[in-house]
Enzyme design. Sequence first.
Site, PDB file in Angstrom:
ATOM      1  CG  HIS A  37      -9.244  11.190-111.453  1.00  0.00           C
ATOM      2  ND1 HIS A  37      -9.509   9.990-110.406  1.00  0.00           N
ATOM      3  CD2 HIS A  37      -9.262  10.634-112.447  1.00  0.00           C
ATOM      4  CE1 HIS A  37      -9.389   9.051-110.874  1.00  0.00           C
ATOM      5  NE2 HIS A  37      -9.278   9.272-112.289  1.00  0.00           N
ATOM      6  CE  LYS A 149      -2.079   5.519-112.062  1.00  0.00           C
ATOM      7  NZ  LYS A 149      -2.432   4.197-112.730  1.00  0.00           N
ATOM      8  NE  ARG A 187      -7.768  -1.571-113.207  1.00  0.00           N
ATOM      9  CZ  ARG A 187      -7.607  -1.116-114.373  1.00  0.00           C
ATOM     10  NH1 ARG A 187      -6.771  -0.027-114.746  1.00  0.00           N
ATOM     11  NH2 ARG A 187      -8.640  -1.464-115.511  1.00  0.00           N
TER      12      ARG A 187
END
Length: 258
Positions: A37, A149, A187
């Site tokens: 991020h 991604k 995740r």
Amino acid sequence: MKIIHTINELSSEISLRRNKGDKIGFVPTMGALHDGHLSLIECARDHSSCIVVSIFVNPTQFAPNEDFGSYPRMQESDAAKLKLAGVDILFLPTEDDLYPDGKDCNIKMGDAAKGLEATFRPTHFDGVVNVVSRLFNAVKPDIAIFGEKDFQQLQVIKEMTAFLQMPITIIGAPIYRDNHGLALSSRNAYLSDSEIEIARSLNKILRQVCQTRNLKAAKDELLSIGFDKIDYIEMRWNRILAAAWLGKTRLIDNITIK
Ligand code: PAF
């Protein structure tokens, strides 16, 4: 860094910044922020003078059997990271503010939303375009950054922005990987140490497919090294894209075909 909770307050702040001549860059996220991020924020900095980041775990993009309830939420540490990264505005909308009249969405999906993720998560992109269109209307950015991604998501957002004729430039930022090639993802926090070792092979095997073009062999190899299920491994957009399960964790990755 200004922390803003409502669309009204956000609109006033964005108007002020625009009047000062700022170019608005936007990075939408669901929080649980990692270096991937932060690389999107760096990319936004290259293209804008005022960076807005949103954190909203969007219920409409999760199917009832998915991990909406357990999705990692860590607003305080996320805010600290964003402040350190020099973000100007952190937007933390509420569900009521973003979805005041219910969660219906009438945006027409294009070809990008067919197959791959959509085969296994049939309502996912409806939820993504639903929330991203609402976030775009709230932030009204000049540019918005999405990670490669989620390569199919990036294509879906580009199609949506064109379909809605929104004057926003969509920029894809390269995948951020750990030293062993594992694409960073919120995740990954679900993975045990032994699963992380297996997860790191996904990118290696995708790179092999670039040479061999043998998707079936790659699928077999992923299963033999410990992946539990392969949703897909396919070629599209001059990329090889894959989604595979390790225990309860679903990982996605993709690479450019060279
Ligand atoms: O990629 C994500 O994190 C989400 O799908 C997004 C774009 C923030 C929409 O909720």
